[in-house]
Design an enzyme around this catalytic site. Structure first.
Site, PDB file in Angstrom:
ATOM      1  N   HIS A   1       0.877  -1.177   0.000  1.00 54.80           N
ATOM      2  CA  HIS A   1       0.000   0.000   0.000  1.00 54.80           C
ATOM      3  C   HIS A   1       0.912   1.223   0.000  1.00 54.80           C
ATOM      4  O   HIS A   1       1.413   1.620   1.042  1.00 54.80           O
ATOM      5  CB  HIS A   1      -0.886   0.019   1.247  1.00 54.80           C
ATOM      6  CG  HIS A   1      -1.765  -1.184   1.404  1.00 54.80           C
ATOM      7  ND1 HIS A   1      -3.085  -1.201   0.998  1.00 54.80           N
ATOM      8  CD2 HIS A   1      -1.520  -2.404   1.928  1.00 54.80           C
ATOM      9  CE1 HIS A   1      -3.612  -2.391   1.274  1.00 54.80           C
ATOM     10  NE2 HIS A   1      -2.685  -3.142   1.843  1.00 54.80           N
ATOM     11  N   PHE A   2       1.149   1.792  -1.178  1.00 56.44           N
ATOM     12  CA  PHE A   2       2.045   2.945  -1.263  1.00 56.44           C
ATOM     13  C   PHE A   2       1.274   4.263  -1.193  1.00 56.44           C
ATOM     14  O   PHE A   2       1.856   5.333  -1.298  1.00 56.44           O
ATOM     15  CB  PHE A   2       2.921   2.859  -2.519  1.00 56.44           C
ATOM     16  CG  PHE A   2       4.098   1.888  -2.385  1.00 56.44           C
ATOM     17  CD1 PHE A   2       4.300   1.141  -1.223  1.00 56.44           C
ATOM     18  CD2 PHE A   2       5.008   1.742  -3.428  1.00 56.44           C
ATOM     19  CE1 PHE A   2       5.393   0.258  -1.102  1.00 56.44           C
ATOM     20  CE2 PHE A   2       6.105   0.868  -3.314  1.00 56.44           C
ATOM     21  CZ  PHE A   2       6.293   0.125  -2.161  1.00 56.44           C
TER      22      PHE A   2
ATOM     23  N   ASP B   1       2.478  -6.884   2.572  1.00 55.26           N
ATOM     24  CA  ASP B   1       1.322  -6.064   2.961  1.00 55.26           C
ATOM     25  C   ASP B   1       1.806  -4.765   3.613  1.00 55.26           C
ATOM     26  O   ASP B   1       1.198  -4.283   4.571  1.00 55.26           O
ATOM     27  CB  ASP B   1       0.368  -6.835   3.891  1.00 55.26           C
ATOM     28  CG  ASP B   1      -0.993  -6.145   4.034  1.00 55.26           C
ATOM     29  OD1 ASP B   1      -1.230  -5.136   3.347  1.00 55.26           O
ATOM     30  OD2 ASP B   1      -1.804  -6.620   4.847  1.00 55.26           O
TER      31      ASP B   1
ATOM     32  N   HIS C   1       1.420   3.819   8.277  1.00 58.54           N
ATOM     33  CA  HIS C   1       0.603   4.848   8.934  1.00 58.54           C
ATOM     34  C   HIS C   1       1.549   5.658   9.808  1.00 58.54           C
ATOM     35  O   HIS C   1       2.607   5.164  10.212  1.00 58.54           O
ATOM     36  CB  HIS C   1      -0.487   4.206   9.803  1.00 58.54           C
ATOM     37  CG  HIS C   1      -1.467   3.376   9.030  1.00 58.54           C
ATOM     38  ND1 HIS C   1      -2.475   3.932   8.264  1.00 58.54           N
ATOM     39  CD2 HIS C   1      -1.596   2.042   8.893  1.00 58.54           C
ATOM     40  CE1 HIS C   1      -3.183   2.955   7.694  1.00 58.54           C
ATOM     41  NE2 HIS C   1      -2.662   1.798   8.060  1.00 58.54           N
TER      42      HIS C   1
HETATM   43  O1  DOR Z   1      -3.544  -3.908   8.086  1.00 58.63           O
HETATM   44  C1  DOR Z   1      -3.957  -3.579   6.997  1.00 58.63           C
HETATM   45  N1  DOR Z   1      -3.670  -2.364   6.489  1.00 58.63           N
HETATM   46  N2  DOR Z   1      -4.741  -4.414   6.302  1.00 58.63           N
HETATM   47  C2  DOR Z   1      -5.374  -4.024   5.194  1.00 58.63           C
HETATM   48  O2  DOR Z   1      -6.110  -4.801   4.654  1.00 58.63           O
HETATM   49  C3  DOR Z   1      -5.224  -2.668   4.682  1.00 58.63           C
HETATM   50  C4  DOR Z   1      -3.972  -2.073   5.136  1.00 58.63           C
HETATM   51  C5  DOR Z   1      -3.943  -0.577   4.909  1.00 58.63           C
HETATM   52  O3  DOR Z   1      -4.221  -0.140   3.810  1.00 58.63           O
HETATM   53  O4  DOR Z   1      -3.613   0.150   5.844  1.00 58.63           O
END
Ligand code: DOR
Length: 443
Positions: free
Chosen positions: A62-63, A309, A313
């Site tokens: 997730h960039f 994954d 954040h």
């Molecule tokens: O922990 C997660 N973070 N699981 C996800 O399915 C999405 C991801 C995110 O985009 O933060």
């Protein structure tokens, strides 16, 4: 482009480990052999004592671009990726706006061009109302279609049974799924909220996002795939309970495959006490017994793909109370070091890490000419040095500026990374300008 000769390396590829030399020319692997000698003007690297692997292909990151650049962007996260020996990434659609049609997909490819240090592919996302975009997707423009069968970051839950069935029936690429049953999670969350309010202790995350919720949703995905003979790849398997749903054996010929992620192999429930929300992610990191079973499943070819994954954040967001602290952790920079610890511990061979983290995603998504040490293929390479390395916050290249591995000492480090034949990371610094290319899919 000047050519480079890497000599005396320990090459790891397609199940074999052997001493040899590799020549890079015009962005490609020009020659693999032994006793090769340098030509005029060629730079020669003596790699004695080091392992030379194909660059890792991360099929789940997730960039955050577009829309969430305060957390991460393609330039920063792809820099972290190449520093970690990952030369290709496949990025998720839960951006802002989400990637729900061909125009949004092309916008992402445009953003990556000239800014991504690693090669890139972007998934189309599914929603309850974009079936037409999925049906008309050109399969050469995306590795696959991502279906959130459980709600997570971004609001992309597909929970309309008729739509879900139609997506599995009509999708022109592999489907990749996030499997967690949202009604079960909501019911557990209500129980814990009644007891703790918003400040639920992090250790209960695996009870709220429970193993039962994972299994129920994974069973549904598999039953839909069997019904329609869909090419299904279930992402981030986190429980021992789900493993019996998948078959052991080589990825070739499988219509249903499974991925797990590095954090499920390196953390477990006992780590919440120290790391709290820093390791809060969806699905949740579960018990030590799950972690053990998942490592075995990778070794025994029940799990086909290893990924990150990577879901950055900010620390400010992670410091919020349970109900508003977002899920996900940044992983690309240290995932390969962490995977190689499993080799050091005698749980996997280097060839198995290469298989799960490079060969398998290349095969699964029909990636053209990457993921292997083969003459004629793109020279996406990583050289591993067996010298200890302790993760420090100041070394983190992800924009969020932290790592769940801070303070850990790994037994090996990433000595060099080449992307399309050009040095991108020299062991301490990023080198040159972004050189990632758009992936081609041989379909
Ligand atoms: O922990 C997660 N973070 N699981 C996800 O399915 C999405 C991801 C995110 O985009 O933060």
């Amino acid at each position: 482009m000047p050519s480079t000769l890497i000599v005396n390396a320990r090459l790891v590829n397609e199940g074999r480990e052997y001493d040899g030399d590799l020549r890079i020319e015009d962005g490609r692997i020009a020659q693999i052999g032994t006793g090769l000698s340098g030509r005029d003007g060629e730079s020669v690297i003596d790699a004695r004592g080091r392992r030379l692997l194909p660059g890792m292909i991360d099929d789940q990151v997730h960039f955050r671009e577009p829309g969430l650049e305060y957390k991460a962007d393609m330039a920063t996260e792809s820099a972290a990726a190449v520093a970690g020996g990952l030369t290709t990434f496949m990025d998720m659609p839960n951006t802002s706006p989400p990637t729900l049609d061909a125009a949004a997909l092309e916008d992402k490819y445009r953003r990556a061009a000239g800014r991504a240090r690693a090669n890139y592919g972007f998934y189309l996302g599914a929603s309850n109302d974009n079936l037409a975009a999925i049906q008309s997707l050109d399969p050469r423009t995306a590795p696959g279609v991502k279906v959130f069968m459980g709600a997570s970051t971004g609001n992309m839950l597909v929970d309309d049974p008729v739509t879900l069935d139609a997506i599995f029936r009509d999708v022109p690429t592999p489907i990749i799924t996030h499997c967690e049953d949202t009604p079960m999670i909501d019911a557990e969350l209500a129980v814990y909220k009644a007891k703790y309010g918003d400040d639920i202790p992090a250790q209960f995350h695996p009870d709220i996002r429970s193993r039962q919720a994972c299994k129920k949703s994974t069973e549904l995905a598999i039953s839909l795939a069997r019904k329609h003979n869909t090419r299904l790849h279930v992402l981030h398997i986190s429980t021992a309970d789900e493993l019996a749903l998948f078959q052991a054996g080589p990825i070739e010929g499988k219509r249903i495959t499974a991925e797990t992620c590095i954090h499920f192999l390196r953390f477990d429930r006992d780590d919440y006490a120290k790391l709290g929300h820093l390791i809060k992610c969806n699905p949740a990191i579960k018990d030590p017994a799950d972690r053990e079973a998942l490592i075995r499943a990778v070794a025994e070819d029940v799990i086909d793909v290893l990924a990150t994954d990577h879901a950055p954040h900010t620390l400010e967001e992670k410091a919020r109370p349970y109900t508003s602290a977002p899920s996900g952790l940044p992983l690309v920079q240290f995932a390969l070091n962490a995977a190689l610890e499993l080799v050091h511990e005698g749980r996997l061979s280097t060839a198995q890490v290469v298989d799960k983290f490079a060969h398998a995603p290349a095969k699964l998504f029909d990636v053209e000419q990457r993921g292997f040490l083969r003459e004629g293929y793109f020279a996406d390479l990583v050289l591993i040095d067996d010298l200890p390395y302790t993760v420090q916050r100041e070394d983190v290249l992800s924009k969020c500026g932290w790592s769940p591995f801070e303070g850990r000492t790994f037994h090996s480090r990433i000595a060099s990374t080449w992307v399309n034949g050009v040095l991108a990371w020299d062991g301490t610094s990023l080198v040159g300008s972004p050189n990632g290319q758009r992936l081609a899919f041989a379909r």
